[in-house]
Design an enzyme around this catalytic site. Sequence first.
Site, PDB file in Angstrom:
ATOM      1  N   SER A   8       0.849  -1.198   0.000  1.00 31.22           N
ATOM      2  CA  SER A   8       0.000   0.000   0.000  1.00 31.22           C
ATOM      3  C   SER A   8       0.880   1.242   0.000  1.00 31.22           C
ATOM      4  O   SER A   8       1.647   1.483   0.935  1.00 31.22           O
ATOM      5  CB  SER A   8      -0.907   0.013   1.230  1.00 31.22           C
ATOM      6  N   HIS A  31      -0.855  -1.126  -4.415  1.00 28.87           N
ATOM      7  CA  HIS A  31      -2.173  -0.902  -3.813  1.00 28.87           C
ATOM      8  C   HIS A  31      -2.355   0.585  -3.538  1.00 28.87           C
ATOM      9  O   HIS A  31      -1.583   1.193  -2.786  1.00 28.87           O
ATOM     10  CB  HIS A  31      -2.258  -1.716  -2.519  1.00 28.87           C
ATOM     11  N   ASP A  33      -4.819   3.431  -2.130  1.00 26.93           N
ATOM     12  CA  ASP A  33      -5.982   3.648  -1.277  1.00 26.93           C
ATOM     13  C   ASP A  33      -6.615   5.002  -1.561  1.00 26.93           C
ATOM     14  O   ASP A  33      -6.069   6.043  -1.200  1.00 26.93           O
ATOM     15  CB  ASP A  33      -5.558   3.582   0.197  1.00 26.93           C
ATOM     16  N   MET A  35      -9.415   7.531  -0.697  1.00 28.68           N
ATOM     17  CA  MET A  35     -10.338   7.836   0.415  1.00 28.68           C
ATOM     18  C   MET A  35     -10.946   9.211   0.202  1.00 28.68           C
ATOM     19  O   MET A  35     -10.247  10.147  -0.207  1.00 28.68           O
ATOM     20  CB  MET A  35      -9.589   7.827   1.749  1.00 28.68           C
ATOM     21  N   HIS A  64      -8.029   0.564  -4.371  1.00 23.54           N
ATOM     22  CA  HIS A  64      -8.980   0.236  -3.307  1.00 23.54           C
ATOM     23  C   HIS A  64      -9.768   1.509  -3.013  1.00 23.54           C
ATOM     24  O   HIS A  64      -9.234   2.438  -2.401  1.00 23.54           O
ATOM     25  CB  HIS A  64      -8.196  -0.251  -2.075  1.00 23.54           C
ATOM     26  N   MET A  66     -12.193   3.549  -1.114  1.00 22.19           N
ATOM     27  CA  MET A  66     -12.950   3.722   0.136  1.00 22.19           C
ATOM     28  C   MET A  66     -13.726   5.028  -0.002  1.00 22.19           C
ATOM     29  O   MET A  66     -13.373   6.049   0.590  1.00 22.19           O
ATOM     30  CB  MET A  66     -11.984   3.742   1.330  1.00 22.19           C
ATOM     31  N   MET A 135     -11.271  -6.717   4.882  1.00 21.17           N
ATOM     32  CA  MET A 135     -10.489  -5.740   5.652  1.00 21.17           C
ATOM     33  C   MET A 135     -10.189  -6.307   7.035  1.00 21.17           C
ATOM     34  O   MET A 135     -11.095  -6.778   7.729  1.00 21.17           O
ATOM     35  CB  MET A 135     -11.260  -4.428   5.830  1.00 21.17           C
ATOM     36  N   ASP A 173      -6.322  -6.872   3.945  1.00 21.25           N
ATOM     37  CA  ASP A 173      -5.755  -5.520   3.973  1.00 21.25           C
ATOM     38  C   ASP A 173      -5.927  -4.932   5.368  1.00 21.25           C
ATOM     39  O   ASP A 173      -7.048  -4.808   5.861  1.00 21.25           O
ATOM     40  CB  ASP A 173      -6.502  -4.664   2.928  1.00 21.25           C
TER      41      ASP A 173
HETATM   42  C1  DX5 Z   1      -6.503   1.157   5.286  1.00 12.40           C
HETATM   43  C2  DX5 Z   1      -6.004   0.870   3.898  1.00 12.40           C
HETATM   44  C3  DX5 Z   1      -4.841  -0.013   3.871  1.00 12.40           C
HETATM   45  C4  DX5 Z   1      -3.637   0.511   4.592  1.00 12.40           C
HETATM   46  C5  DX5 Z   1      -2.838  -0.653   5.045  1.00 12.40           C
HETATM   47  O1  DX5 Z   1      -7.755   1.702   5.249  1.00 12.40           O
HETATM   48  O2  DX5 Z   1      -7.015   0.276   3.107  1.00 12.40           O
HETATM   49  O3  DX5 Z   1      -4.501  -0.397   2.546  1.00 12.40           O
HETATM   50  O4  DX5 Z   1      -2.831   1.356   3.824  1.00 12.40           O
HETATM   51  O5  DX5 Z   1      -1.779  -0.197   5.819  1.00 12.40           O
HETATM   52  P1  DX5 Z   1      -1.085  -1.133   6.902  1.00 12.40           P
HETATM   53  O6  DX5 Z   1      -0.518  -2.303   6.161  1.00 12.40           O
HETATM   54  O7  DX5 Z   1      -0.049  -0.248   7.504  1.00 12.40           O
HETATM   55  O8  DX5 Z   1      -2.143  -1.556   7.886  1.00 12.40           O
HETATM   56 ZN    ZN Z   2      -6.356  -0.606   1.158  1.00 15.04          ZN
END
Ligand code: DX5
Ligand code: ZN
Length: 221
Positions: A8, A31, A33, A35, A64, A66, A135, A173
Site C-alpha cells: 500500500s 495498492h 488507497d 479515500m 482500493h 474507500m 479488511m 488488507d
Molecule cells: C486502510 C487501507 C490499507 C492501509 C494498510 O484503510 O485500506 O490499505 O494502507 O496499511 P497497513 O498495512 O499499515 O495496515
Molecule cells: Zn487498502
Amino acid sequence: MAAQISPSILSSDFAVLAQECARIPSADWLHVDVMDNHFVPNLTLGLPVVESLLRHVDTPVDCHLMIDDPDRWAPAYAEAGAGSVTFHAEAAHAPIRLAREIRAQNARAGLAFKPATPVEPYADLLSEVDMLLVMTVEPGFGGQKFLDVVVPKIRRARDLIRASDAQVWLQVDGGVDADTIGVCAEAGADVFVAGSAVFSAADPDHMINELRQLAELAGAR
Ligand code: DX5
Ligand code: ZN
C-alpha cells in the site's frame, strides 16, 4: 499456493511517489488507497494522481476505493488503466452492474468488506467479481493493529469461493506484517496488502519477498 503482495503506497512518501514505487520492483501490485473523507474519515488521493502514477510505473495498479457512490466514480479508474478496481459492498448501490462496468474496461473487479460486514449475503455474486477484499482493520488509516477477530471471516470467504466455480482471489488488507501474514494465508487469503510493514522496512523490496515466502509457507499447510 502462489501468494501475491500488494504494497500500500499510503505508507510511502507521496511527494516522491514514483521514486517510492521504483524501490519495490518485487511487488505484484501497487495498492492505491482512494479515500474521500465521507466513506472513511480520511482524504488521500483520487483519479488525477492515479492517472499520473500509471504513466510512471509498470507494476499493475490495484485501486482500493474507500469512497461513497463508487457506482459513479469507480469505472473511471478502470478506464484510466488500473489493473484491479475494488469497491466496498457497504457503499455500492448496484454491485453487479458496477462490477460488470469495471470488467468491461478490462480491469479486475474487487468487492471489499469492512470488518463487521458479513460476506455470506454476497455468495451469489462470486461469478461477477475477480477478488474479495476482507479488511482486517477499520478502513481509513495505515499502521493500525491487525484485527484477529476477522480471521474466521477470511476462512468463510475462502470456503464460499471453493464452493463456487468462480476463480476469485481473496485479499486481506490492514495490519498485515511478518507476524500476521501467516494466519491470513492459512485461513485462505492469497493476495496480501501491506503498507507500513513494507515501507517502514530498511529494505522494502526484501520485505516483500519475505512476506511472500511466509505466506506461501503458511498457505501450503
Ligand atoms: C486502510 C487501507 C490499507 C492501509 C494498510 O484503510 O485500506 O490499505 O494502507 O496499511 P497497513 O498495512 O499499515 O495496515
Ligand atoms: Zn487498502
